[in-house]
Design a protein around this motif. Structure first.
Motif, PDB file in Angstrom:
ATOM      1  N   VAL A   1     -14.945  10.490  18.100  1.00  7.01           N
ATOM      2  CA  VAL A   1     -15.824  10.553  19.386  1.00  7.01           C
ATOM      3  C   VAL A   1     -16.611   9.048  19.517  1.00  7.01           C
ATOM      4  CG1 VAL A   1     -18.069  11.568  20.175  1.00  7.01           C
ATOM      5  CG2 VAL A   1     -15.981  12.928  19.413  1.00  7.01           C
ATOM      6  N   ARG A   2     -17.078   8.783  18.298  1.00  7.38           N
ATOM      7  CA  ARG A   2     -18.069   7.558  18.185  1.00  7.38           C
ATOM      8  C   ARG A   2     -17.126   6.387  18.747  1.00  7.38           C
ATOM      9  NH1 ARG A   2     -18.515   5.421  12.517  1.00  7.38           N
ATOM     10  NH2 ARG A   2     -16.357   4.910  13.066  1.00  7.38           N
ATOM     11  N   ASP A   3     -15.908   6.254  18.259  1.00  3.41           N
ATOM     12  CA  ASP A   3     -15.043   5.094  18.508  1.00  3.41           C
ATOM     13  C   ASP A   3     -14.142   5.172  19.931  1.00  3.41           C
ATOM     14  OD1 ASP A   3     -15.930   4.040  16.295  1.00  3.41           O
ATOM     15  OD2 ASP A   3     -13.997   4.783  15.047  1.00  3.41           O
ATOM     16  N   SER A   4     -14.472   6.365  20.652  1.00  3.45           N
ATOM     17  CA  SER A   4     -13.790   6.643  21.924  1.00  3.45           C
ATOM     18  C   SER A   4     -14.115   5.557  22.954  1.00  3.45           C
ATOM     19  CB  SER A   4     -14.167   7.859  22.500  1.00  3.45           C
ATOM     20  OG  SER A   4     -15.386   8.024  23.169  1.00  3.45           O
ATOM     21  N   GLN A   5     -13.432   5.543  24.221  1.00  4.42           N
ATOM     22  CA  GLN A   5     -13.463   4.417  25.206  1.00  4.42           C
ATOM     23  C   GLN A   5     -15.060   4.589  25.875  1.00  4.42           C
ATOM     24  OE1 GLN A   5     -10.353   5.839  27.766  1.00  4.42           O
ATOM     25  NE2 GLN A   5     -11.859   6.811  29.282  1.00  4.42           N
ATOM     26  N   PHE A   6     -15.693   5.708  25.501  1.00  3.37           N
ATOM     27  CA  PHE A   6     -17.122   5.658  26.226  1.00  3.37           C
ATOM     28  C   PHE A   6     -18.120   5.179  25.678  1.00  3.37           C
ATOM     29  CE2 PHE A   6     -14.643  10.158  26.694  1.00  3.37           C
ATOM     30  CZ  PHE A   6     -14.377   9.911  27.911  1.00  3.37           C
ATOM     31  N   THR A   7     -19.094   4.670  26.408  1.00  5.97           N
ATOM     32  CA  THR A   7     -20.249   3.690  25.991  1.00  5.97           C
ATOM     33  C   THR A   7     -21.263   4.555  25.238  1.00  5.97           C
ATOM     34  OG1 THR A   7     -20.127   2.309  28.095  1.00  5.97           O
ATOM     35  CG2 THR A   7     -21.950   2.231  27.007  1.00  5.97           C
ATOM     36  N   GLY A   8     -21.570   4.137  24.188  1.00  3.99           N
ATOM     37  CA  GLY A   8     -22.535   4.987  23.158  1.00  3.99           C
ATOM     38  C   GLY A   8     -24.025   4.706  23.986  1.00  3.99           C
ATOM     39  N   LEU A   9     -24.505   5.787  23.836  1.00  4.29           N
ATOM     40  CA  LEU A   9     -26.161   5.718  24.405  1.00  4.29           C
ATOM     41  C   LEU A   9     -26.951   6.047  23.033  1.00  4.29           C
ATOM     42  CD1 LEU A   9     -28.204   5.613  26.853  1.00  4.29           C
ATOM     43  CD2 LEU A   9     -27.943   8.302  26.941  1.00  4.29           C
ATOM     44  N   PRO A  10     -27.672   5.051  22.581  1.00  2.00           N
ATOM     45  CA  PRO A  10     -28.640   5.261  21.628  1.00  2.00           C
ATOM     46  C   PRO A  10     -29.860   6.288  21.984  1.00  2.00           C
ATOM     47  CG  PRO A  10     -28.942   3.195  22.163  1.00  2.00           C
ATOM     48  CD  PRO A  10     -27.845   3.665  23.174  1.00  2.00           C
ATOM     49  N   VAL A  11     -30.421   6.932  20.737  1.00  4.89           N
ATOM     50  CA  VAL A  11     -31.521   7.640  20.985  1.00  4.89           C
ATOM     51  C   VAL A  11     -32.812   7.034  20.860  1.00  4.89           C
ATOM     52  CG1 VAL A  11     -32.815   9.617  20.241  1.00  4.89           C
ATOM     53  CG2 VAL A  11     -30.378  10.062  20.290  1.00  4.89           C
ATOM     54  N   THR A  12     -33.770   6.901  21.952  1.00  6.15           N
ATOM     55  CA  THR A  12     -35.000   6.313  21.750  1.00  6.15           C
ATOM     56  C   THR A  12     -36.344   7.014  21.490  1.00  6.15           C
ATOM     57  OG1 THR A  12     -35.421   6.371  24.037  1.00  6.15           O
ATOM     58  CG2 THR A  12     -34.046   4.628  23.617  1.00  6.15           C
ATOM     59  N   ALA A  13     -37.399   6.309  21.119  1.00  4.71           N
ATOM     60  CA  ALA A  13     -38.309   7.352  21.078  1.00  4.71           C
ATOM     61  C   ALA A  13     -38.945   8.074  22.277  1.00  4.71           C
ATOM     62  CB  ALA A  13     -39.810   6.506  20.474  1.00  4.71           C
ATOM     63  N   GLY A  14     -38.607   7.284  23.391  1.00  5.93           N
ATOM     64  CA  GLY A  14     -38.998   7.910  24.766  1.00  5.93           C
ATOM     65  C   GLY A  14     -38.252   9.204  24.897  1.00  5.93           C
ATOM     66  N   HIS A  15     -36.758   9.033  24.537  1.00  8.48           N
ATOM     67  CA  HIS A  15     -36.009  10.277  24.789  1.00  8.48           C
ATOM     68  C   HIS A  15     -36.500  11.437  23.612  1.00  8.48           C
ATOM     69  CE1 HIS A  15     -32.559   7.234  25.458  1.00  8.48           C
ATOM     70  NE2 HIS A  15     -33.082   7.571  26.673  1.00  8.48           N
ATOM     71  N   GLY A  16     -37.179  11.132  22.531  1.00 11.57           N
ATOM     72  CA  GLY A  16     -37.662  12.114  21.812  1.00 11.57           C
ATOM     73  C   GLY A  16     -38.722  12.839  22.213  1.00 11.57           C
ATOM     74  N   VAL A  17     -39.758  12.056  22.714  1.00 10.41           N
ATOM     75  CA  VAL A  17     -40.853  12.432  23.489  1.00 10.41           C
ATOM     76  C   VAL A  17     -40.568  13.513  24.627  1.00 10.41           C
ATOM     77  CG1 VAL A  17     -42.802  12.065  24.689  1.00 10.41           C
ATOM     78  CG2 VAL A  17     -42.515  10.745  22.663  1.00 10.41           C
ATOM     79  N   ARG A  18     -39.332  13.225  25.194  1.00 14.22           N
ATOM     80  CA  ARG A  18     -39.255  13.776  26.594  1.00 14.22           C
ATOM     81  C   ARG A  18     -38.597  15.300  26.121  1.00 14.22           C
ATOM     82  NH1 ARG A  18     -38.469  11.614  32.005  1.00 14.22           N
ATOM     83  NH2 ARG A  18     -37.995  13.244  33.082  1.00 14.22           N
ATOM     84  N   ALA A  19     -37.677  15.015  25.222  1.00 12.24           N
ATOM     85  CA  ALA A  19     -36.807  16.275  24.751  1.00 12.24           C
ATOM     86  C   ALA A  19     -37.909  17.197  24.114  1.00 12.24           C
ATOM     87  CB  ALA A  19     -36.098  15.909  23.543  1.00 12.24           C
ATOM     88  N   GLY A  20     -39.063  16.776  23.340  1.00 12.34           N
ATOM     89  CA  GLY A  20     -39.928  17.779  22.832  1.00 12.34           C
ATOM     90  C   GLY A  20     -40.974  18.439  23.997  1.00 12.34           C
ATOM     91  N   ARG A  21     -40.969  17.698  24.938  1.00  9.44           N
ATOM     92  CA  ARG A  21     -41.885  18.279  26.015  1.00  9.44           C
ATOM     93  C   ARG A  21     -41.021  19.068  27.201  1.00  9.44           C
ATOM     94  NH1 ARG A  21     -45.731  13.062  26.491  1.00  9.44           N
ATOM     95  NH2 ARG A  21     -46.848  13.497  24.563  1.00  9.44           N
ATOM     96  N   LEU A  22     -39.731  19.431  27.006  1.00  7.28           N
ATOM     97  CA  LEU A  22     -38.887  20.246  27.935  1.00  7.28           C
ATOM     98  C   LEU A  22     -39.457  21.391  27.904  1.00  7.28           C
ATOM     99  CD1 LEU A  22     -35.292  18.570  27.504  1.00  7.28           C
ATOM    100  CD2 LEU A  22     -36.952  18.536  29.369  1.00  7.28           C
ATOM    101  N   PRO A  23     -39.336  22.226  29.030  1.00  8.13           N
ATOM    102  CA  PRO A  23     -39.528  23.756  28.957  1.00  8.13           C
ATOM    103  C   PRO A  23     -38.513  24.536  28.122  1.00  8.13           C
ATOM    104  CG  PRO A  23     -39.446  23.041  31.116  1.00  8.13           C
ATOM    105  CD  PRO A  23     -38.947  21.680  30.356  1.00  8.13           C
TER     106      PRO A  23
END
Length: 124
Positions: free
Chosen positions: A63-85
């Motif tokens: 999966v990591r080496d597939s043709q798709f572009t990797g999307l790293p996890v950022t601190a902003g993503h973490g904050v947003r995920a934690g605040r989801l309903p």
């Protein structure tokens, strides 16, 4: 269109599964902006170690080496995920929703809970 793939979609694509229509497979093969989150290989590794997911030992690497572009996890993503309903308790899916929201992406999934969030979804 910028697409973020849910883990099951990536696995079906790798397996050339009939779960994905030919139209979706073609889109994933030709769309230039298709992403796989850094949480996807992590989720695969964890589920394999718990015996909840079968497949070759190097599945996460595939999966990591597939043709798709990797999307790293950022601190902003973490904050947003934690605040989801609390529509969905799966932390991996919550992170994918947060990443799609933050990055303005469409989340490609079959998960029935994800459309309850304020996120663009392409259902497969």
């Amino acid at each position: 269109m910028r697409l973020l793939l849910d883990t099951h979609v990536v696995l079906w694509w790798l397996d050339d599964s009939p779960e994905l229509s030919g139209e979706v497979k073609d889109l994933l093969d030709t769309e230039p902006a298709v992403y796989v989150s850094a949480v996807t290989p992590w989720e695969i590794s964890i589920k394999q170690s718990l015996g909840k997911l079968e497949g070759p030992a190097d599945l996460a690497e595939r999966v990591r080496d597939s043709q798709f572009t990797g999307l790293p996890v950022t601190a902003g993503h973490g904050v947003r995920a934690g605040r989801l309903p609390e529509h969905h308790r799966d932390p991996f899916d919550r992170m994918l929703v947060a990443q799609a929201q933050t990055e303005g992406m469409t989340l490609v999934t079959r998960d029935k809970w994800i459309p309850q969030y304020d996120v663009r979804v392409m259902s497969v």
